[in-house]
Design a protein around this motif. Structure first.
Motif, PDB file in Angstrom:
ATOM      1  N   ARG A 184      43.888  40.477  34.131  1.00  0.00           N
ATOM      2  CA  ARG A 184      43.461  39.774  35.442  1.00  0.00           C
ATOM      3  C   ARG A 184      42.497  40.530  36.128  1.00  0.00           C
ATOM      4  N   LYS A 185      42.281  41.640  36.078  1.00  0.00           N
ATOM      5  CA  LYS A 185      41.394  42.413  36.803  1.00  0.00           C
ATOM      6  C   LYS A 185      39.999  42.506  36.286  1.00  0.00           C
ATOM      7  N   TRP A 186      40.079  42.399  34.738  1.00  0.00           N
ATOM      8  CA  TRP A 186      38.953  42.319  33.674  1.00  0.00           C
ATOM      9  C   TRP A 186      38.292  40.781  33.997  1.00  0.00           C
ATOM     10  N   ALA A 187      38.909  39.828  34.418  1.00  0.00           N
ATOM     11  CA  ALA A 187      38.490  38.471  34.467  1.00  0.00           C
ATOM     12  C   ALA A 187      37.509  38.547  35.956  1.00  0.00           C
ATOM     13  N   LEU A 188      38.245  39.185  36.917  1.00  0.00           N
ATOM     14  CA  LEU A 188      37.196  39.217  38.250  1.00  0.00           C
ATOM     15  C   LEU A 188      36.582  40.492  38.777  1.00  0.00           C
ATOM     16  N   ASP A 189      37.025  41.594  38.505  1.00  0.00           N
ATOM     17  CA  ASP A 189      36.490  43.024  39.030  1.00  0.00           C
ATOM     18  C   ASP A 189      35.313  43.484  38.173  1.00  0.00           C
ATOM     19  N   LYS A 190      34.213  43.358  39.226  1.00  0.00           N
ATOM     20  CA  LYS A 190      32.702  43.813  38.594  1.00  0.00           C
ATOM     21  C   LYS A 190      32.921  45.238  37.995  1.00  0.00           C
ATOM     22  N   THR A 191      33.760  46.097  38.656  1.00  0.00           N
ATOM     23  CA  THR A 191      33.644  47.498  38.373  1.00  0.00           C
ATOM     24  C   THR A 191      34.463  47.846  37.203  1.00  0.00           C
ATOM     25  N   VAL A 192      35.300  47.000  36.720  1.00  0.00           N
ATOM     26  CA  VAL A 192      36.009  47.093  35.557  1.00  0.00           C
ATOM     27  C   VAL A 192      35.328  46.327  34.233  1.00  0.00           C
ATOM     28  N   ASN A 193      34.755  44.881  34.444  1.00  0.00           N
ATOM     29  CA  ASN A 193      33.903  44.400  33.665  1.00  0.00           C
ATOM     30  C   ASN A 193      32.515  44.152  34.013  1.00  0.00           C
ATOM     31  N   LEU A 194      31.843  45.203  33.441  1.00  0.00           N
ATOM     32  CA  LEU A 194      30.597  45.304  33.817  1.00  0.00           C
ATOM     33  C   LEU A 194      29.464  43.879  33.687  1.00  0.00           C
ATOM     34  N   SER A 195      30.054  43.153  32.824  1.00  0.00           N
ATOM     35  CA  SER A 195      29.077  41.999  32.384  1.00  0.00           C
ATOM     36  C   SER A 195      29.179  41.035  33.562  1.00  0.00           C
ATOM     37  N   LEU A 196      30.203  41.030  34.436  1.00  0.00           N
ATOM     38  CA  LEU A 196      30.274  40.218  35.544  1.00  0.00           C
ATOM     39  C   LEU A 196      29.149  40.272  36.633  1.00  0.00           C
ATOM     40  N   ARG A 197      28.592  41.518  36.520  1.00  0.00           N
ATOM     41  CA  ARG A 197      27.591  41.760  37.556  1.00  0.00           C
ATOM     42  C   ARG A 197      26.312  40.742  37.357  1.00  0.00           C
ATOM     43  N   HIS A 198      26.160  40.572  36.323  1.00  0.00           N
ATOM     44  CA  HIS A 198      24.941  39.532  35.856  1.00  0.00           C
ATOM     45  C   HIS A 198      25.271  38.186  35.291  1.00  0.00           C
ATOM     46  N   SER A 199      26.370  38.060  35.134  1.00  0.00           N
ATOM     47  CA  SER A 199      26.738  36.771  34.788  1.00  0.00           C
ATOM     48  C   SER A 199      28.308  35.937  34.939  1.00  0.00           C
ATOM     49  N   ARG A 200      28.754  35.173  35.466  1.00  0.00           N
ATOM     50  CA  ARG A 200      29.918  34.402  35.890  1.00  0.00           C
ATOM     51  C   ARG A 200      30.591  33.932  34.396  1.00  0.00           C
ATOM     52  N   PRO A 201      31.719  34.056  34.293  1.00  0.00           N
ATOM     53  CA  PRO A 201      32.455  33.518  33.080  1.00  0.00           C
ATOM     54  C   PRO A 201      31.986  31.777  32.961  1.00  0.00           C
ATOM     55  N   ALA A 202      32.291  31.384  31.832  1.00  0.00           N
ATOM     56  CA  ALA A 202      32.033  29.774  31.662  1.00  0.00           C
ATOM     57  C   ALA A 202      32.890  29.163  32.612  1.00  0.00           C
ATOM     58  N   ILE A 203      32.537  28.027  33.260  1.00  0.00           N
ATOM     59  CA  ILE A 203      33.539  27.216  34.264  1.00  0.00           C
ATOM     60  C   ILE A 203      34.774  26.831  33.408  1.00  0.00           C
ATOM     61  N   ARG A 204      34.654  26.396  32.149  1.00  0.00           N
ATOM     62  CA  ARG A 204      36.006  26.125  31.269  1.00  0.00           C
ATOM     63  C   ARG A 204      35.871  26.627  30.020  1.00  0.00           C
ATOM     64  N   ASN A 205      36.495  26.348  29.140  1.00  0.00           N
ATOM     65  CA  ASN A 205      36.692  26.447  27.517  1.00  0.00           C
ATOM     66  C   ASN A 205      36.187  25.291  27.140  1.00  0.00           C
ATOM     67  N   TYR A 206      35.428  25.243  26.446  1.00  0.00           N
ATOM     68  CA  TYR A 206      34.788  24.097  25.274  1.00  0.00           C
ATOM     69  C   TYR A 206      35.186  24.050  24.095  1.00  0.00           C
ATOM     70  N   THR A 207      35.648  22.945  23.712  1.00  0.00           N
ATOM     71  CA  THR A 207      36.019  22.815  22.187  1.00  0.00           C
ATOM     72  C   THR A 207      34.659  22.626  20.933  1.00  0.00           C
ATOM     73  N   PRO A 208      34.620  22.603  19.977  1.00  0.00           N
ATOM     74  CA  PRO A 208      33.492  22.676  19.242  1.00  0.00           C
ATOM     75  C   PRO A 208      32.951  21.137  19.319  1.00  0.00           C
ATOM     76  N   GLY A 209      33.727  20.137  19.583  1.00  0.00           N
ATOM     77  CA  GLY A 209      33.466  18.933  19.790  1.00  0.00           C
ATOM     78  C   GLY A 209      32.564  18.747  20.898  1.00  0.00           C
ATOM     79  N   GLN A 210      33.439  19.046  22.135  1.00  0.00           N
ATOM     80  CA  GLN A 210      32.407  19.204  23.342  1.00  0.00           C
ATOM     81  C   GLN A 210      31.226  19.957  23.488  1.00  0.00           C
ATOM     82  N   LEU A 211      31.221  21.153  22.778  1.00  0.00           N
ATOM     83  CA  LEU A 211      30.006  21.966  22.669  1.00  0.00           C
ATOM     84  C   LEU A 211      28.840  21.018  22.339  1.00  0.00           C
TER      85      LEU A 211
END
Length: 404
Positions: A184-211
């Motif tokens: 839960r911290k990994w999903a939001l905390d930029k000090t725990v998940n460094l990749s969040l500093r430059h990009s936000r997670p996808a707005i939702r999960n896409y299936t292969p068909g939706q992709l």
């Protein structure tokens, strides 16, 4: 005791079981087995370009088959619940048959075998290291580093090593997450998940068909096709270009080794750059610098500068490795991580187009206009890929966000 938790985005995680409880040993053994298997499976990609005496269409067939087959093979394995212990020996037999290098049929078999190994290793490692996606670069890098094995008895090695790796590769329970960090911290905390500093997670999960129905996937497909075409042209033609420029076979072999090993090593180390500067920025920079490297290849050949040739090979290999290593993170950043390997496999299939253009069709261009024209084409494709990377937008996210 396993419990299920949900993060801010609604993603589920299974926590409470350690890798040692589930496997009897560290999950690092799974990573190591996957890397060794990928090293052996990737050797065929270079064997068809080097052992069969420059029959470039065989290499194009191998590459196209491997790239296209990753998605359907992964889909079938997930759909039929095929365990790695069964999938890997099948991949080993196909890879060994392909490593006989006897014509188009073995090129297809080798590509299918590599696809099975690639998809299985990639999928298993992704499930065991959900909080360390950069480790996928180790798996991808091992596939590229397979060039060091192309002159060995590959069929025997493939049967033994890939089958043995399948014994070690076991999948965790669905949605497994390690004890630390807290998901839960990994999903939001930029000090725990460094990749969040430059990009936000996808707005939702896409299936292969939706992709497939999303315009962003078309842009990403162009990006991967351009990057793959430029890189595979270098893999196929660098040795012949160096030899035709006045150097001997020994220096040509050294240049190719620098090219391929730089790609493999770069994939192992690229995750840090993606976290520090952002995946999209690193991919754009890598494509642009790779285009520069193609031009330096031409200059080095014309002026017979050995130092410049090695530097150009190092630059091209490193930047290509960066693109391939960050592709999984790029796909997840735009389409989510729920479909995982399936979405990645769809985007990765663009490598087939790159193989046909960068290896097969390039044969005609080189024959008519010389190697310089081919490297100019590779440079142009790198620039086009960088432009495509700059056009990427997360689906569902408006261009202008309301300030907080």
């Amino acid at each position: 005791m396993a419990t299920e938790v949900t993060d801010f985005y609604g993603r589920r995680y299974r926590v409470g079981e350690s890798d040692r409880e589930l496997l009897g040993h560290s999950r690092n053994w799974v990573l190591a087995a996957a890397c060794v298997a990928m090293l052996v499976a990737g050797a065929g990609q270079y064997g068809f370009g080097l052992i069969v005496g420059g029959d470039y269409w065989l290499l194009a067939i191998w590459v196209a088959t491997q790239a296209v087959a990753v998605f359907p093979m992964a889909w079938l394995r997930e759909r039929l619940h095929v365990k790695p212990m069964l999938a890997m020996p099948a991949g080993a037999v196909l890879t060994a048959a392909g490593d006989l290098f006897q014509g188009p049929a073995t090129a297809v078999l080798g590509g299918l075998g590599a696809a099975v190994v690639y998809g299985t290793c990639f999928g298993v490692v992704a499930k065991w290291f959900p909080e360390r996606r950069t480790y996928l670069g180790l798996v991808s890098g091992s596939f590229a580093a397979g060039a060091v094995l192309f002159a060995t008895p590959l069929p025997i090695i493939a049967l033994v090593v890939i089958t043995a790796a399948g014994i070690v590769l076991r999948e965790p329970p669905a949605d497994w997450w390690p004890a630390k960090p807290d998901p839960r911290k990994w999903a939001l905390d930029k000090t725990v998940n460094l990749s969040l500093r430059h990009s936000r997670p996808a707005i939702r999960n896409y299936t292969p068909g939706q992709l497939l129905r999303c315009p962003t996937s078309a842009v990403m497909y162009v990006l991967v096709a351009c990057a793959a075409a430029a890189w595979l042209f270098d893999v196929a033609y660098t040795a012949a270009f160096v030899a035709s420029s006045g150097w001997g076979y020994a220096f040509a072999a050294v240049t190719v080794c620098v090219l391929t090993l730089a790609s493999g090593v770069a994939r192992w180390a690229t995750g840090w750059a993606g976290e520090q500067f952002g995946v999209g920025r690193v991919v754009r920079a890598a494509l642009a610098l790779g285009a520069l490297g193609q031009l330096l290849m031409i200059v080095a050949g014309q002026h017979q500068s050995g130092v410049l040739m090695v530097f150009a090979a190092l630059l091209v290999g490193t930047t290509a490795g960066c693109c391939y290593a960050l592709l999984p993170a790029l796909v997840e950043a735009h389409f989510g991580d729920q479909a995982g390997l399936l979405n990645f496999g769809l985007v990765y299939s663009a490598k087939a187009v790159g193989g046909i253009v960068g290896i097969g069709l390039a044969t005609t261009m080189v024959a008519m206009y010389g190697f310089a024209a081919g490297f100019l084409l590779a440079a142009g494709l790198g620039v086009l890929g960088a432009v495509a990377a700059a056009m990427l937008r997360q689906p569902g996210v408006p261009r202008l966000l309301v300030p907080a």
